[in-house]
Design a protein around this motif. Sequence first.
Motif, PDB file in Angstrom:
ATOM      1  N   LEU A   1      39.616  15.070  38.837  1.00 42.86           N
ATOM      2  CA  LEU A   1      39.922  15.948  39.942  1.00 42.86           C
ATOM      3  C   LEU A   1      38.845  16.044  40.900  1.00 42.86           C
ATOM      4  O   LEU A   1      37.627  16.109  40.266  1.00 42.86           O
ATOM      5  N   TRP A   2      39.034  16.131  42.123  1.00 44.65           N
ATOM      6  CA  TRP A   2      37.792  16.480  43.015  1.00 44.65           C
ATOM      7  C   TRP A   2      37.493  17.643  43.274  1.00 44.65           C
ATOM      8  O   TRP A   2      36.389  17.905  43.791  1.00 44.65           O
ATOM      9  N   SER A   3      38.447  18.449  43.426  1.00 46.91           N
ATOM     10  CA  SER A   3      38.363  19.965  44.114  1.00 46.91           C
ATOM     11  C   SER A   3      37.718  20.873  43.363  1.00 46.91           C
ATOM     12  O   SER A   3      37.795  21.134  42.012  1.00 46.91           O
TER      13      SER A   3
ATOM     14  N   VAL B   1      46.133  22.170  46.097  1.00 46.24           N
ATOM     15  CA  VAL B   1      47.204  21.010  46.576  1.00 46.24           C
ATOM     16  C   VAL B   1      46.656  19.915  45.834  1.00 46.24           C
ATOM     17  O   VAL B   1      47.720  19.047  45.800  1.00 46.24           O
ATOM     18  N   GLU B   2      45.573  19.647  45.268  1.00 45.54           N
ATOM     19  CA  GLU B   2      45.408  18.199  44.872  1.00 45.54           C
ATOM     20  C   GLU B   2      46.147  17.969  43.789  1.00 45.54           C
ATOM     21  O   GLU B   2      46.810  16.948  43.456  1.00 45.54           O
ATOM     22  N   LEU B   3      46.547  19.079  42.733  1.00 48.14           N
ATOM     23  CA  LEU B   3      47.392  18.832  41.475  1.00 48.14           C
ATOM     24  C   LEU B   3      48.892  18.478  42.007  1.00 48.14           C
ATOM     25  O   LEU B   3      49.171  17.487  41.467  1.00 48.14           O
TER      26      LEU B   3
ATOM     27  N   ARG C   1      38.252  21.445  53.526  1.00 47.69           N
ATOM     28  CA  ARG C   1      38.306  21.171  52.046  1.00 47.69           C
ATOM     29  C   ARG C   1      39.742  20.786  51.785  1.00 47.69           C
ATOM     30  O   ARG C   1      40.233  19.733  51.204  1.00 47.69           O
ATOM     31  N   TYR C   2      40.917  21.732  52.379  1.00 48.06           N
ATOM     32  CA  TYR C   2      41.968  21.277  52.004  1.00 48.06           C
ATOM     33  C   TYR C   2      42.372  19.736  52.668  1.00 48.06           C
ATOM     34  O   TYR C   2      42.928  18.893  52.277  1.00 48.06           O
TER      35      TYR C   2
END
Length: 255
Positions: free
Chosen positions: A174-176, A183-185, A221-222
């Motif tokens: 995971l990066w965030s 939103v990444e997941l 970032r989003y």
Amino acid sequence: MNLSVVIPARNEGGNIGNTLENLIRRLDREGLSFELIVVDDGSEDDTIAEIERRASLDSRIRLLRNEGQHGFGRAVRLGLRAASGDAVVITMADGSDDPDDVAKYYHILCDQADCAFGSRWVRGGSVEDYPPLKRVLNRIGNTFIRLLFGLRYNDITNAFKGYRKEVIQGCRPLWSLHFNLTVELPLKAIVRGYSYVVVPIGWRSRKAGESRFSAKEMGSRYLYIILNVWLERLLTKGDYQRPQDERFRPWGHSK
Ligand SMILES: Nc1nc2c(ncn2[C@@H]2O[C@H](COP(=O)(O)OP(=O)(O)O)[C@@H](O)[C@H]2O)c(=O)[nH]1
Ligand SMILES: [Mg+2]
């Protein structure tokens, strides 16, 4: 199936007690086996004291403290690593999410899909006192994501979602570090081939304290994480897709 509920909290002294109480009451009524992991992230109010007090009375409440650098994503990731359940629901400490919907997610994760996603913006869903400007940004953002990824699901940006533990594992690394984990997941879960079911959910504005979300601070970032996952889908020929032999299998109504 054991459920871990991960609850990021920062300065939620006015809400966390009620949030925990309402969750416990609802999940007990359902007869579930669960743990509530509250991840404190440098609160300066009585959040920690409140959690510790309740944890000493109910061993299903666990307090984790993010002692390192702060950030919503860092805190949630700490909670995900500590979770011992077969599935995880991420829910907010401010009481915005409805414990009834946590129970709905649980049943989806048992019998129907790898991920349980809610939408506030479908028939049967609801919002109460949603800030008007945030609503406009939310709808624009979700439409952008929907069009970019060709989805029908229209509430990607809400963090309140449920995942089987294989999904979390399958979304790594995971990066965030911030709210963009929200939103990444789900985007990675979808792009990597995990199944999901969408249900209508309710949301209401916090009763105490202030929202810490800032669209200005988080916008880029989003965008970074949305484009990151979009490029993964476009360019990696399915390298990160879930293994074929890990298809969804229902648990049955076992608790
Ligand atoms: N761990 C952690 N939690 C946070 C942070 N900022 C907000 N939260 C929690 O994340 C949830 C959502 O935050 P909130 O400020 O209400 O954002 P909003 O609902 O999008 O307006 C709440 O449970 C907050 O306590 C943070 O920096 N670290
Ligand atoms: Mg909130």
